[in-house]
Design a protein around this motif. Structure first.
Motif, short mmCIF file in Angstrom:
data_model
loop_
_atom_site.label_atom_id
_atom_site.label_comp_id
_atom_site.label_asym_id
_atom_site.label_seq_id
_atom_site.Cartn_x
_atom_site.Cartn_y
_atom_site.Cartn_z
N UNK A 178 0.84 -1.21 0.00
CA UNK A 178 0.00 0.00 0.00
C UNK A 178 0.86 1.25 0.00
N UNK A 179 1.89 1.24 0.85
CA UNK A 179 2.77 2.42 0.93
C UNK A 179 3.52 2.66 -0.38
N UNK A 180 3.75 1.58 -1.14
CA UNK A 180 4.44 1.72 -2.42
C UNK A 180 3.48 1.98 -3.57
N UNK A 181 2.19 2.05 -3.28
CA UNK A 181 1.21 2.34 -4.33
C UNK A 181 0.90 1.17 -5.24
N UNK A 182 1.16 -0.05 -4.80
CA UNK A 182 0.89 -1.23 -5.64
C UNK A 182 -0.60 -1.54 -5.63
N UNK A 183 -1.14 -2.07 -6.73
CA UNK A 183 -2.56 -2.42 -6.76
C UNK A 183 -2.86 -3.58 -5.82
N UNK A 184 -4.08 -3.62 -5.31
CA UNK A 184 -4.50 -4.71 -4.43
C UNK A 184 -4.72 -5.99 -5.22
N UNK A 185 -4.11 -7.06 -4.75
CA UNK A 185 -4.32 -8.38 -5.34
C UNK A 185 -4.31 -9.40 -4.21
N UNK A 186 -4.83 -10.60 -4.46
CA UNK A 186 -4.78 -11.64 -3.42
C UNK A 186 -3.34 -11.96 -3.03
N UNK A 187 -3.13 -12.18 -1.73
CA UNK A 187 -1.83 -12.61 -1.23
C UNK A 187 -1.81 -14.14 -1.12
N UNK A 188 -0.69 -14.73 -1.46
CA UNK A 188 -0.48 -16.15 -1.18
C UNK A 188 0.90 -16.29 -0.54
N UNK A 189 0.92 -16.92 0.62
CA UNK A 189 2.16 -17.05 1.39
C UNK A 189 2.55 -18.52 1.46
N UNK A 190 3.71 -18.86 0.93
CA UNK A 190 4.20 -20.24 0.98
C UNK A 190 4.61 -20.58 2.41
N UNK A 191 4.22 -21.76 2.87
CA UNK A 191 4.53 -22.24 4.22
C UNK A 191 5.11 -23.65 4.11
N UNK A 192 6.37 -23.85 4.43
CA UNK A 192 6.91 -25.22 4.46
C UNK A 192 6.29 -26.02 5.61
N UNK A 193 5.96 -27.27 5.35
CA UNK A 193 5.44 -28.19 6.36
C UNK A 193 6.39 -29.38 6.43
N UNK A 194 6.85 -29.69 7.64
CA UNK A 194 7.84 -30.75 7.81
C UNK A 194 7.29 -31.79 8.78
N UNK A 195 7.09 -33.00 8.30
CA UNK A 195 6.55 -34.07 9.14
C UNK A 195 7.62 -35.05 9.63
N UNK A 196 8.89 -34.74 9.35
CA UNK A 196 9.96 -35.65 9.80
C UNK A 196 10.11 -35.61 11.31
#
Length: 434
Positions: free
Chosen positions: A248-266
């Motif tokens: 927002x502060x950089x004036x970018x247009x609004x779009x959906x956010x997607x955040x990658x999350x690693x999942x570790x089951x080891x």
């Protein structure tokens, strides 16, 4: 005489070929998309209150590598029509795995720069480097481990260091519990599936490529009694709000956010599989959810439902597309061209950023007379088009955050502002603030 002739005719003994292990999907995609301008490294640093004995540490680390023989790998040479990348498993490490740079002012900053800019070789085992960093007029030392992310991830690196600590300090760590997985939910995921994803808006980058990072220590945010959300959910919300605020502060247009999350089951015990063992899922947010004045409590509850469902999701480590691109139908050279092309075409749909939360470090990291690690910082690569990653770990009741960014996207002042915003947004998720 006949025996002598037979002996001479037999010649030198034939060496058995080294064991081979095919690259995993994660290894191969990383290999295909390698970019020398932004080396694919994971950085881990442990701060010890005392100083280690050189010979003793080298011996302990060498033994630790032997106890995890999967790490003693190198990329096998291949012909132009080979259909697989393969690791060769060797029986010894190269002699310069542990490095002791000069004790001088600024040694830690230079070691961090090397961890981001100079990846360990894939041709000489193992694909990692440990630097023991000391600075004058300071107590203690820093163990800084650089991993080549084509071969190893952060949890694997921590397991190797934990084994070295046990051998150096002479104390065996109690078995670490496997990751806890709460029951899955099935909430709706916001955002149209075909919609372009928000990119991190450019700041004021400098002329040099590569990555930069900033390390920060924060309090672990508290949760209300009986809350459905976890600390990981609080970190996810802070990440989403930080990126939305920056854009927002950089004036970018609004779009959906997607955040990658690693999942570790080891599991985290001595038999933990070494390599790239996480699977990647994506947490989605609609623009309306991350606008100023949003209900933080409601956003935490929604995030908790999404992350529970995603952690329980049965899917390949990098998704179906990556699995298809790495099928050994074509030679690897042809698959590399296809993978890089798919990455370029798919840039508008690649996730906005990555949050990797390693949680509480499950090992004491006790180096005997050098003491226990008082802080553990880890950072994931921040190559474009994401260009920004957040990595967290908890040690001694404190949260250790690394914000890492691509220098072609952000400048140092941009990184500082994003780190400050993250700290502020994380504090807003604390139980006292809700």
């Amino acid at each position: 005489m006949a025996t002598d002739r037979r002996t001479r005719a037999a010649g030198p003994p034939v060496r058995e070929p080294l064991p081979r292990v095919p690259f995993t999907v994660a290894d191969e995609i990383a290999r295909h998309c390698a970019d020398a301008r932004e080396p694919n490294t994971v950085h881990i640093e442990l701060h010890l209150p005392g100083r280690v004995a050189r010979d003793r540490l080298c011996a302990a680390f060498d033994q630790a590598l032997s106890r995890h023989p999967r790490v003693l790998m190198r990329e096998r040479r291949r012909g132009p029509f080979a259909r697989r990348y393969e690791w060769e498993l060797t029986d010894r490490a190269r002699p310069d795995v542990v490095v002791f740079p000069p004790c001088e002012p600024g040694a830690l900053a230079r070691a961090r720069h090397r961890a981001l800019a100079e990846p360990p070789s894939l041709a000489d085992p193992p694909p990692l480097r440990l630097e023991v960093v000391e600075e004058p007029a300071t107590e203690g030392c820093v163990l800084l481990l650089a991993l080549h992310h084509t071969a190893l991830d952060g949890p694997a690196g921590l397991r190797i260091v934990a084994t070295a600590a046990e051998l150096y300090g002479g104390r065996t760590s109690p078995p670490a519990a496997p990751p806890d997985r709460p029951p899955a939910g099935a909430p709706p995921r916001p955002g149209a599936r075909g919609a372009a994803v928000a990119r991190v808006a450019p700041g004021s980058p400098g002329p040099a490529p590569g990555n930069a990072l900033l390390v920060t220590e924060l309090p672990v945010p508290r949760r209300p009694s009986g809350a459905a959300h976890t600390v990981n959910d609080q970190l996810m919300v802070a990440t989403a709000l930080t990126v939305a605020d920056w854009n927002r502060r950089q004036g970018a247009p609004e779009r959906p956010l997607r955040i990658t999350m690693p999942v570790d089951d080891r599991g985290r015990g001595p038999e933990m599989p070494i390599g790239n063992g996480t699977r990647l899922v994506e947490v989605a947010y609609d623009p309306a959810e991350v606008r100023p004045g949003t209900d933080i409590g409601a956003l935490l509850r929604a995030t908790a439902g999404r992350t529970r469902a995603l952690k329980a999701l049965d899917r390949p480590p990098l998704g179906r597309t990556a699995e298809l691109l790495t099928s050994p139908v074509l030679p690897v050279a042809a698959r590399a061209v296809l993978a890089r092309g798919a990455r370029r075409i798919g840039t508008p749909w690649i996730s906005t950023t990555l949050l990797s939360n390693l949680g509480r470090i499950p090992y004491p990291m006790d180096f005997g007379d050098a003491g226990r690690a008082s802080a553990v910082w880890v950072s994931a690569p921040a190559a474009m088009p994401r260009g920004l990653t957040f990595t967290t770990a908890s040690t001694g009741g404190r949260l250790h955050l690394v914000v890492r960014w691509s220098r072609t996207l952000l400048g140092d002042e941009d990184g500082r502002r994003i780190t400050e915003t993250f700290a502020d947004r994380l504090a807003a998720t604390d139980a006292e603030a809700l």
